[in-house]
Scaffold this motif. Structure first.
Motif, PDB file in Angstrom:
ATOM      1  N   UNK A 168      29.558  36.228  37.605  1.00 13.76           N
ATOM      2  CA  UNK A 168      29.260  37.076  38.882  1.00 13.76           C
ATOM      3  C   UNK A 168      29.995  37.908  38.877  1.00 13.76           C
ATOM      4  N   UNK A 169      28.886  38.779  39.979  1.00 13.72           N
ATOM      5  CA  UNK A 169      29.317  40.586  39.678  1.00 13.72           C
ATOM      6  C   UNK A 169      31.423  40.253  40.696  1.00 13.72           C
ATOM      7  N   UNK A 170      31.233  42.127  40.002  1.00 10.20           N
ATOM      8  CA  UNK A 170      32.783  41.441  40.159  1.00 10.20           C
ATOM      9  C   UNK A 170      32.865  42.664  41.674  1.00 10.20           C
ATOM     10  N   UNK A 171      33.917  42.396  42.587  1.00 10.89           N
ATOM     11  CA  UNK A 171      33.998  43.250  43.649  1.00 10.89           C
ATOM     12  C   UNK A 171      35.499  43.466  43.514  1.00 10.89           C
ATOM     13  N   UNK A 172      36.406  45.468  42.799  1.00 10.91           N
ATOM     14  CA  UNK A 172      37.094  45.924  42.868  1.00 10.91           C
ATOM     15  C   UNK A 172      37.975  45.808  44.112  1.00 10.91           C
ATOM     16  N   UNK A 173      38.882  45.377  44.092  1.00  5.90           N
ATOM     17  CA  UNK A 173      39.412  46.092  45.733  1.00  5.90           C
ATOM     18  C   UNK A 173      41.330  46.238  45.501  1.00  5.90           C
ATOM     19  N   UNK A 174      41.619  47.328  46.457  1.00  3.33           N
ATOM     20  CA  UNK A 174      43.441  46.801  47.172  1.00  3.33           C
ATOM     21  C   UNK A 174      43.172  46.773  48.734  1.00  3.33           C
TER      22      UNK A 174
ATOM     23  N   UNK B  69      41.499  39.477  53.736  1.00  4.44           N
ATOM     24  CA  UNK B  69      42.416  39.728  52.643  1.00  4.44           C
ATOM     25  C   UNK B  69      42.608  37.892  52.734  1.00  4.44           C
ATOM     26  N   UNK B  70      42.667  37.811  53.500  1.00  2.00           N
ATOM     27  CA  UNK B  70      43.306  36.149  53.722  1.00  2.00           C
ATOM     28  C   UNK B  70      42.867  35.262  52.326  1.00  2.00           C
ATOM     29  N   UNK B  71      43.869  34.897  52.549  1.00  2.00           N
ATOM     30  CA  UNK B  71      43.962  33.912  50.646  1.00  2.00           C
ATOM     31  C   UNK B  71      43.650  34.720  49.445  1.00  2.00           C
ATOM     32  N   UNK B  72      44.109  36.470  49.395  1.00  2.00           N
ATOM     33  CA  UNK B  72      43.639  36.881  47.930  1.00  2.00           C
ATOM     34  C   UNK B  72      44.735  37.716  47.816  1.00  2.00           C
ATOM     35  N   UNK B  73      45.028  37.822  46.760  1.00  2.00           N
ATOM     36  CA  UNK B  73      46.167  38.377  46.337  1.00  2.00           C
ATOM     37  C   UNK B  73      46.534  39.819  46.756  1.00  2.00           C
ATOM     38  N   UNK B  74      47.775  40.022  46.529  1.00  2.00           N
ATOM     39  CA  UNK B  74      47.618  41.365  46.924  1.00  2.00           C
ATOM     40  C   UNK B  74      47.346  42.666  46.287  1.00  2.00           C
ATOM     41  N   UNK B  75      47.905  42.418  45.035  1.00  2.00           N
ATOM     42  CA  UNK B  75      48.080  42.939  43.294  1.00  2.00           C
ATOM     43  C   UNK B  75      47.846  42.150  42.032  1.00  2.00           C
ATOM     44  N   UNK B  76      47.061  43.183  41.377  1.00  2.00           N
ATOM     45  CA  UNK B  76      46.748  42.355  39.925  1.00  2.00           C
ATOM     46  C   UNK B  76      47.999  42.203  38.882  1.00  2.00           C
ATOM     47  N   UNK B  77      47.876  41.696  38.496  1.00  2.00           N
ATOM     48  CA  UNK B  77      49.055  41.541  37.169  1.00  2.00           C
ATOM     49  C   UNK B  77      49.045  41.960  36.274  1.00  2.00           C
TER      50      UNK B  77
ATOM     51  N   UNK C  95      42.684  45.298  42.329  1.00  2.00           N
ATOM     52  CA  UNK C  95      43.058  46.083  41.397  1.00  2.00           C
ATOM     53  C   UNK C  95      43.834  47.499  42.378  1.00  2.00           C
ATOM     54  N   UNK C  96      44.794  47.724  40.763  1.00  2.00           N
ATOM     55  CA  UNK C  96      45.679  48.980  41.056  1.00  2.00           C
ATOM     56  C   UNK C  96      45.202  50.415  40.350  1.00  2.00           C
ATOM     57  N   UNK C  97      43.876  50.828  40.527  1.00  2.00           N
ATOM     58  CA  UNK C  97      43.852  52.296  39.564  1.00  2.00           C
ATOM     59  C   UNK C  97      44.025  53.733  39.153  1.00  2.00           C
ATOM     60  N   UNK C  98      45.338  53.662  39.657  1.00  2.00           N
ATOM     61  CA  UNK C  98      46.117  54.596  39.423  1.00  2.00           C
ATOM     62  C   UNK C  98      47.165  53.823  38.752  1.00  2.00           C
ATOM     63  N   UNK C  99      47.606  52.785  38.953  1.00  2.00           N
ATOM     64  CA  UNK C  99      48.841  51.971  38.182  1.00  2.00           C
ATOM     65  C   UNK C  99      48.627  52.273  36.083  1.00  2.00           C
TER      66      UNK C  99
END
Ligand SMILES: N[C@@H](CCC(=O)N[C@@H](CS)C(=O)NCC(=O)O)C(=O)O
Length: 221
Positions: A4-10, A203-211, A34-38
């Motif tokens: 499935x396509x992935x939609x990366x978000x913050x 963002x209901x039910x979605x993790x706030x940050x990646x691990x 995603x935290x693309x600048x982390x």
């Protein structure tokens, strides 16, 4: 099986629009924080988007960045009437281009300085700069308000991506200090959008940050 396509978000302004739109359309994509600048993920993210920004839609190994391009693709995948063809499609594009430049850009200085920047710096912006930004925001808001008077949505009789994009800032208008209450048709239209669950709470039910202790999900590098 094709993944499935992935939609990366913050949770910032532009990815909020992409996630809300994807969820409103019930798009068949995986929503991945995603935290693309982390530092832990920056290098893995670079091949996904060399700008190291979100949102990004990765489909069949191909990256699409820019919220508006992603919205066009999500609409193609699900309900093309959200970004229709022909004259109405050109009108959607008109509101996308116009609102990005003449409404959201000046208004986002208030979003940034009232809501984001205080989290890491107490350096206040130049008041003359903010006055100019407010003047431009008010000019844009007046144009939008007049256009919405007597219309339910921006293009045609139902919501399109034009409404989602032009409304980028409005969920944050009050805490950002934007004078939304002075524009009654914007208030009414913003209320219609807030009645859509995906726009109200994308963002209901979605993790706030990646691990960040694990490799970036979906990355090949
Ligand atoms: N022009 C791009 C701008 C993308 C952008 O500026 N993304 C910001 C959030 S609004 C970002 O990725 N910041 C880093 C982060 O959120 O971690 C678009 O419309 O998608």
């Amino acid at each position: 099986m094709t993944p499935r396509p992935i939609l990366y978000f913050s949770r910032n302004l532009n990815p909020r629009v992409a996630v809300a739109f994807a969820r409103h359309l019930n798009a068949p994509v995986d929503l991945v924080p995603a935290s693309p600048r982390h530092p832990a993920h920056e290098e893995a993210f670079r091949p996904i988007n060399p700008n190291r920004l979100v949102p990004v839609l990765v489909e069949n190994g191909k990256s699409l960045w820019e919220t508006d391009a992603i919205a066009m693709r999500l609409s193609q995948m699900t309900d093309p009437e959200f970004w229709p063809a022909g004259q109405a499609g050109a009108e959607v594009q008109m509101w996308v281009s116009w609102s990005n430049l003449h409404l959201t850009r000046p208004g986002s200085s208030f979003y940034f300085h009232r809501l984001v920047r205080p989290q890491f710096s107490d350096e206040e912006p130049d008041p003359a700069f903010m006055e100019g930004e407010m003047r431009q925001f008010r000019e844009g808001a007046a144009v939008l308000n007049d256009y919405l008077s007597g219309r339910t949505w921006l293009v045609g009789a139902r919501p399109t991506y034009a409404d989602f994009r032009a409304a980028t800032l409005f969920p944050f208008a009050i805490p950002a200090g934007l004078p939304i209450a002075e524009y009654p048709d914007i208030v009414r239209w913003h209320g219609q959008l807030m009645a859509l669950p995906a726009w109200r709470d994308p963002f209901a039910g979605l993790a706030e940050h990646p691990d960040q202790t694990k490799p970036l999900e979906g990355a090949t590098a």
